[in-house]
Design a protein around this motif. Sequence first.
Motif, short mmCIF file in Angstrom:
data_model
loop_
_atom_site.label_atom_id
_atom_site.label_comp_id
_atom_site.label_asym_id
_atom_site.label_seq_id
_atom_site.Cartn_x
_atom_site.Cartn_y
_atom_site.Cartn_z
N ARG A 4 0.83 -1.22 0.00
CA ARG A 4 0.00 0.00 0.00
C ARG A 4 0.85 1.26 0.00
N TYR A 5 2.08 1.14 0.46
CA TYR A 5 3.00 2.28 0.54
C TYR A 5 4.09 2.21 -0.53
N GLY A 6 3.89 1.34 -1.51
CA GLY A 6 4.85 1.22 -2.60
C GLY A 6 6.11 0.46 -2.24
N LEU A 7 6.04 -0.37 -1.21
CA LEU A 7 7.20 -1.14 -0.77
C LEU A 7 7.00 -2.62 -1.08
N GLU A 8 8.12 -3.30 -1.28
CA GLU A 8 8.11 -4.73 -1.51
C GLU A 8 8.71 -5.43 -0.30
N LEU A 9 8.10 -6.52 0.13
CA LEU A 9 8.65 -7.34 1.21
C LEU A 9 9.19 -8.62 0.61
N VAL A 10 10.48 -8.87 0.84
CA VAL A 10 11.14 -10.07 0.32
C VAL A 10 11.49 -10.97 1.49
N ALA A 11 11.03 -12.21 1.41
CA ALA A 11 11.35 -13.21 2.44
C ALA A 11 12.70 -13.83 2.15
N ILE A 12 13.55 -13.86 3.15
CA ILE A 12 14.89 -14.43 3.05
C ILE A 12 14.86 -15.79 3.75
N ALA A 13 15.51 -16.77 3.17
CA ALA A 13 15.54 -18.12 3.74
C ALA A 13 16.23 -18.12 5.10
N GLY A 14 15.78 -19.00 5.97
CA GLY A 14 16.38 -19.14 7.30
C GLY A 14 17.87 -19.39 7.20
N GLY A 15 18.62 -18.74 8.07
CA GLY A 15 20.06 -18.91 8.09
C GLY A 15 20.82 -18.03 7.12
N GLU A 16 20.12 -17.45 6.15
CA GLU A 16 20.76 -16.54 5.19
C GLU A 16 20.88 -15.14 5.79
N ALA A 17 21.92 -14.41 5.41
CA ALA A 17 22.08 -13.03 5.86
C ALA A 17 20.95 -12.18 5.26
N ILE A 18 20.48 -11.23 6.03
CA ILE A 18 19.41 -10.34 5.57
C ILE A 18 20.05 -9.12 4.92
N PRO A 19 19.83 -8.92 3.61
CA PRO A 19 20.40 -7.76 2.93
C PRO A 19 19.90 -6.45 3.56
N GLY A 20 20.77 -5.49 3.66
CA GLY A 20 20.38 -4.16 4.14
C GLY A 20 20.04 -4.08 5.60
N SER A 21 20.43 -5.09 6.40
CA SER A 21 20.13 -5.07 7.83
C SER A 21 21.18 -4.24 8.56
N PHE A 22 20.74 -3.18 9.21
CA PHE A 22 21.64 -2.30 9.95
C PHE A 22 22.22 -3.02 11.17
N TRP A 23 21.39 -3.80 11.86
CA TRP A 23 21.80 -4.44 13.09
C TRP A 23 22.28 -5.88 12.89
N GLY A 24 22.01 -6.46 11.71
CA GLY A 24 22.42 -7.85 11.48
C GLY A 24 21.52 -8.83 12.19
N ASP A 25 22.00 -10.06 12.33
CA ASP A 25 21.26 -11.14 12.97
C ASP A 25 19.89 -11.29 12.31
#
Length: 169
Positions: free
Chosen positions: A37-58
């Motif tokens: 609704r706000y023009g954003l896309e949510l991408v699911a990342i597989a378990g155990g994979e690094a999350i792209p663009g994560s400021f805090w990690g984990d």
Amino acid sequence: MVDHPAGATTLPGTDPADAVLRVGEIGFDEPRALLARYGLELVAIAGGEAIPGSFWGDSEAGIIGTTVYARADTPVHSLLHEACHLIVLPADKRAQVHTDATDSIEEEDATCYLQIVLAGELSGVGSARLMEDMDRWGYTYRLGSTRAWFEQDAEEARNFLRARGFLAD
């Protein structure tokens, strides 16, 4: 067992942050539709994979441009927080975001407020649960809790959001 207000429990001596609601518990479909609704896309990342663009990690959500990245173990509050960073930004600034959305206190406060509001639009979450999770995770406010800030000390955040059309008067 230690009981928490939302009914979540943790074993004595464990971190209360472990009891926060995770995306895998509510699924990706409803948050994906909300973000769209706000023009954003949510991408699911597989378990155990690094999350792209994560400021805090984990397990923390990540943002790049107009895309929010999360795993099933990502806290719902993290997904909403990072998404709200993008939502409050003008479109031209959104496209430039990679990992760190802002250093503006005004935008950070608006982001925190909006994530609470949007949590109310997700079944199985709600604003009250999100505020409890924010406290469990370690968000801090001068009035001592997220709820106290939201109800008594967030006028600047509300004004910011109203001025940009995110809240009705």
